[in-house]
Design a protein around this motif. Sequence first.
Motif, PDB file in Angstrom:
ATOM      1  N   ARG A  74       0.852  -1.202   0.000  1.00 16.93           N
ATOM      2  CA  ARG A  74       0.000   0.000   0.000  1.00 16.93           C
ATOM      3  C   ARG A  74       0.881   1.243   0.000  1.00 16.93           C
ATOM      4  NH1 ARG A  74      -2.369  -3.134   4.222  1.00 16.93           N
ATOM      5  NH2 ARG A  74      -0.971  -2.061   5.650  1.00 16.93           N
ATOM      6  N   PRO A  75       0.430   2.333  -0.634  1.00 11.52           N
ATOM      7  CA  PRO A  75       1.137   3.601  -0.462  1.00 11.52           C
ATOM      8  C   PRO A  75       0.933   4.124   0.949  1.00 11.52           C
ATOM      9  CG  PRO A  75      -0.890   3.942  -1.693  1.00 11.52           C
ATOM     10  CD  PRO A  75      -0.750   2.465  -1.512  1.00 11.52           C
ATOM     11  N   CYS A  76       1.769   5.067   1.348  1.00 10.75           N
ATOM     12  CA  CYS A  76       1.686   5.621   2.697  1.00 10.75           C
ATOM     13  C   CYS A  76       1.887   7.131   2.621  1.00 10.75           C
ATOM     14  CB  CYS A  76       2.741   4.979   3.596  1.00 10.75           C
ATOM     15  SG  CYS A  76       2.749   5.612   5.285  1.00 10.75           S
ATOM     16  N   ALA A  77       0.814   7.883   2.847  1.00  8.67           N
ATOM     17  CA  ALA A  77       0.873   9.348   2.846  1.00  8.67           C
ATOM     18  C   ALA A  77       1.474   9.891   1.553  1.00  8.67           C
ATOM     19  CB  ALA A  77       1.653   9.856   4.052  1.00  8.67           C
ATOM     20  N   GLY A  78       1.176   9.222   0.441  1.00 11.96           N
ATOM     21  CA  GLY A  78       1.673   9.677  -0.857  1.00 11.96           C
ATOM     22  C   GLY A  78       2.941   8.998  -1.304  1.00 11.96           C
ATOM     23  N   PHE A  79       3.652   8.319  -0.414  1.00  8.55           N
ATOM     24  CA  PHE A  79       4.846   7.562  -0.787  1.00  8.55           C
ATOM     25  C   PHE A  79       4.428   6.181  -1.269  1.00  8.55           C
ATOM     26  CE2 PHE A  79       6.527  10.753   2.103  1.00  8.55           C
ATOM     27  CZ  PHE A  79       7.735  11.116   1.510  1.00  8.55           C
ATOM     28  N   SER A  80       5.007   5.730  -2.366  1.00 11.33           N
ATOM     29  CA  SER A  80       4.594   4.474  -2.982  1.00 11.33           C
ATOM     30  C   SER A  80       4.904   3.280  -2.094  1.00 11.33           C
ATOM     31  CB  SER A  80       5.310   4.292  -4.329  1.00 11.33           C
ATOM     32  OG  SER A  80       4.987   5.342  -5.209  1.00 11.33           O
ATOM     33  N   GLY A  81       4.100   2.225  -2.280  1.00  7.33           N
ATOM     34  CA  GLY A  81       4.380   0.968  -1.615  1.00  7.33           C
ATOM     35  C   GLY A  81       5.468   0.200  -2.353  1.00  7.33           C
ATOM     36  N   LEU A  82       5.855  -0.939  -1.800  1.00  8.98           N
ATOM     37  CA  LEU A  82       6.889  -1.772  -2.412  1.00  8.98           C
ATOM     38  C   LEU A  82       6.389  -2.344  -3.731  1.00  8.98           C
ATOM     39  CD1 LEU A  82       9.749  -3.117  -1.761  1.00  8.98           C
ATOM     40  CD2 LEU A  82       8.402  -5.137  -1.168  1.00  8.98           C
ATOM     41  N   GLU A  83       7.171  -2.167  -4.785  1.00  7.85           N
ATOM     42  CA  GLU A  83       6.839  -2.746  -6.085  1.00  7.85           C
ATOM     43  C   GLU A  83       7.096  -4.248  -6.060  1.00  7.85           C
ATOM     44  OE1 GLU A  83       5.441  -1.392  -8.576  1.00  7.85           O
ATOM     45  OE2 GLU A  83       5.639   0.754  -8.217  1.00  7.85           O
ATOM     46  N   THR A  84       6.328  -4.995  -6.832  1.00 14.63           N
ATOM     47  CA  THR A  84       6.521  -6.440  -6.905  1.00 14.63           C
ATOM     48  C   THR A  84       6.957  -6.892  -8.287  1.00 14.63           C
ATOM     49  OG1 THR A  84       4.166  -6.772  -7.383  1.00 14.63           O
ATOM     50  CG2 THR A  84       4.851  -6.848  -5.075  1.00 14.63           C
ATOM     51  N   SER A  85       7.290  -5.933  -9.158  1.00 18.88           N
ATOM     52  CA  SER A  85       7.803  -6.256 -10.481  1.00 18.88           C
ATOM     53  C   SER A  85       8.829  -5.201 -10.877  1.00 18.88           C
ATOM     54  CB  SER A  85       6.661  -6.300 -11.503  1.00 18.88           C
ATOM     55  OG  SER A  85       7.138  -6.675 -12.778  1.00 18.88           O
ATOM     56  N   TYR A  86       9.943  -5.658 -11.459  1.00 19.77           N
ATOM     57  CA  TYR A  86      11.053  -4.760 -11.801  1.00 19.77           C
ATOM     58  C   TYR A  86      11.525  -5.040 -13.222  1.00 19.77           C
ATOM     59  CZ  TYR A  86      11.019  -3.870  -6.801  1.00 19.77           C
ATOM     60  OH  TYR A  86      10.625  -3.519  -5.538  1.00 19.77           O
ATOM     61  N   PRO A  87      12.381  -4.185 -13.775  1.00 19.87           N
ATOM     62  CA  PRO A  87      12.890  -4.420 -15.132  1.00 19.87           C
ATOM     63  C   PRO A  87      13.924  -5.544 -15.194  1.00 19.87           C
ATOM     64  CG  PRO A  87      13.033  -2.094 -14.503  1.00 19.87           C
ATOM     65  CD  PRO A  87      12.765  -2.870 -13.265  1.00 19.87           C
ATOM     66  N   PHE A  88      14.196  -6.195 -14.060  1.00 18.49           N
ATOM     67  CA  PHE A  88      15.205  -7.253 -13.982  1.00 18.49           C
ATOM     68  C   PHE A  88      14.753  -8.290 -12.974  1.00 18.49           C
ATOM     69  CE2 PHE A  88      16.491  -3.247 -11.870  1.00 18.49           C
ATOM     70  CZ  PHE A  88      16.206  -3.583 -10.556  1.00 18.49           C
ATOM     71  N   ASP A  89      15.373  -9.460 -13.021  1.00 22.24           N
ATOM     72  CA  ASP A  89      15.059 -10.505 -12.052  1.00 22.24           C
ATOM     73  C   ASP A  89      15.593 -10.134 -10.679  1.00 22.24           C
ATOM     74  OD1 ASP A  89      13.759 -12.301 -13.763  1.00 22.24           O
ATOM     75  OD2 ASP A  89      15.665 -13.094 -14.494  1.00 22.24           O
ATOM     76  N   ILE A  90      14.812 -10.445  -9.632  1.00 19.04           N
ATOM     77  CA  ILE A  90      15.291 -10.357  -8.258  1.00 19.04           C
ATOM     78  C   ILE A  90      15.698 -11.772  -7.855  1.00 19.04           C
ATOM     79  CG2 ILE A  90      14.686  -9.877  -5.861  1.00 19.04           C
ATOM     80  CD1 ILE A  90      14.902  -7.361  -7.523  1.00 19.04           C
ATOM     81  N   ASP A  91      16.986 -11.965  -7.591  1.00 17.22           N
ATOM     82  CA  ASP A  91      17.508 -13.305  -7.326  1.00 17.22           C
ATOM     83  C   ASP A  91      17.423 -13.689  -5.855  1.00 17.22           C
ATOM     84  OD1 ASP A  91      18.704 -13.838 -10.101  1.00 17.22           O
ATOM     85  OD2 ASP A  91      19.601 -11.917  -9.547  1.00 17.22           O
ATOM     86  N   CYS A  92      17.547 -12.708  -4.971  1.00 15.02           N
ATOM     87  CA  CYS A  92      17.556 -12.973  -3.540  1.00 15.02           C
ATOM     88  C   CYS A  92      16.795 -11.858  -2.823  1.00 15.02           C
ATOM     89  CB  CYS A  92      18.997 -13.056  -3.029  1.00 15.02           C
ATOM     90  SG  CYS A  92      19.147 -13.302  -1.237  1.00 15.02           S
TER      91      CYS A  92
END
Length: 549
Positions: free
Chosen positions: A168-186
């Motif tokens: 969830r966003p918080c006071a206008g600050f974005s929440g954690l993204e769950t998709s990126y332009p690259f793989d998350i390995d760890c």
Amino acid sequence: MRVSYQHANVHSGNESTLLRFTTEDGTRACVLVDAGDDVDVESMLCDDEYLNAILLTHAHIDHYRTLAGNVHHSAPIYTSPATATILEQALPEAQKDNDLGNISTALEALEPIDEWTSILSTLEVRPISAGHTPGAAGFIFRFRDENSSDGPLSGEQHLLVTGDFTTRPCAGFSGLETSYPFDIDCVLLNVSSDDSYTAALNESLETVLERAFAGSRVVVATSSLTGVHYATVLAHVAMELERELPITIVGQAAKVYNALEYDLPAVTPHEVFERPGEVLEDGSVTITGPESPTTGSSRRLFETIDDDPGALFIQLATDNGDGISNTQCTTQSVRLSNHPTLETIDDVVRSLAPIEVVIKHARGDTLNRFQRRFDRCFTWGTNDQDIHRLYEEGRWNAPGWIAEATERRIRRRHWEAVQEQSLEPDATLDVNGREPIDLEAEGVNLDALEETFARTAADPYASTNADAVASDTETLPAETESLEEQSLEAELLARLDAIDAKLERSEETVRARVLSGTEGDQFLQLLDSVELEPGEIVEITVSEDSRNA
């Protein structure tokens, strides 16, 4: 490249971690993530090691309590720009009631970053928004390894530290993204969770709005960051309801509000006030801290409204709050802990599809439960302070306690998960962007609040046939009042006649709303006009009709 982790305070909060990155030529970088209770990074470093950097995810004291004492070897403290701004206000204030060491050392080492920042020639880090609280950030490490067989990304690997997070966003600050332009390995995954947050948020909003709209003085006691968050949400709810609601934010919360450059028309910040009456008003909300009514601005305001039966003092606490007794005002404690649900944590791991997950901000049985939770990755739920090697020789390692057959099954399932994964080439990594407040995304049930509080009065004289109304109005002289004006006048006259009729009786009947109550006490708000003298005793008759009205 070799990568290892070591819990820095597994028997305290277990939010702090020492990461080691070692290149093929033996060059090593040591990075401390968060500095919570009982962290002594110097005792963890070998004789030939030194601290390259500290990463601070957000400005809650359980993550920065030992920050100043762990600044060694001129290491910078990397954090998001917003958290750096908050710390400049928070550290001096927190030092008044806590032993934080030489905070000037920490303030001098603060280095806000918002882009990829080099730690070694083959190792970079950058912050990303993480929800949870204003300014909170996770961190992504990016390193290159010639031994990796990844091919298309030239051996580039990514490790994500979530810190405490919400999607969830918080006071206008974005929440954690769950998709990126690259793989998350760890992923170093903070698993602090709360399945009741949105219910608690909406419960508190309904209580605060009901009392403030009824004309009560309302004091909300909470931490400074939660106070800023709550003020922004409350102000936007009132705007959506088209209701006037003066909000005053005081003390340390006001300092943070100003430092982050919020500027909402309904919110007035008072960093310092001489008399409580300056910041208290009937039909308004005053947000103060800390959450306990025994210290700081909360104590001063609580003592002011303590003997007012119509006032409300509500605690937004991270735990169950303090029990408050022997008071005339209404008191309430709501546990409000902005963490993700367990389902959200599962969704994050499923979406990111990492090969490695290290469980953080948990200990004991919770570590053991999460160690068996994910079946498409290797989960490290270690309950020790040993050094565990995650990556070496171009390969992410399986924990030593996993059988070979299980390892092969997990690697196959992870490969299948990666094939299903869709990367997001346009995903933003901007940690500075502050978006307009989205109440629904923040967890507010606006429909329910509108049903309770929005001003919508049906016109009993309105025709259901729009054409007939239009036809009738065309025949009216220009100076004749509109149907809407006539309806409003008729409704007002009818109400006045009803009130006059009631007052003419020897026994008056008036309507009242039950505001609140504790054992033995209930408070009513009279909804109809009636002349009563202070201290006068009246008899109240409760009928089934009034209950159902």
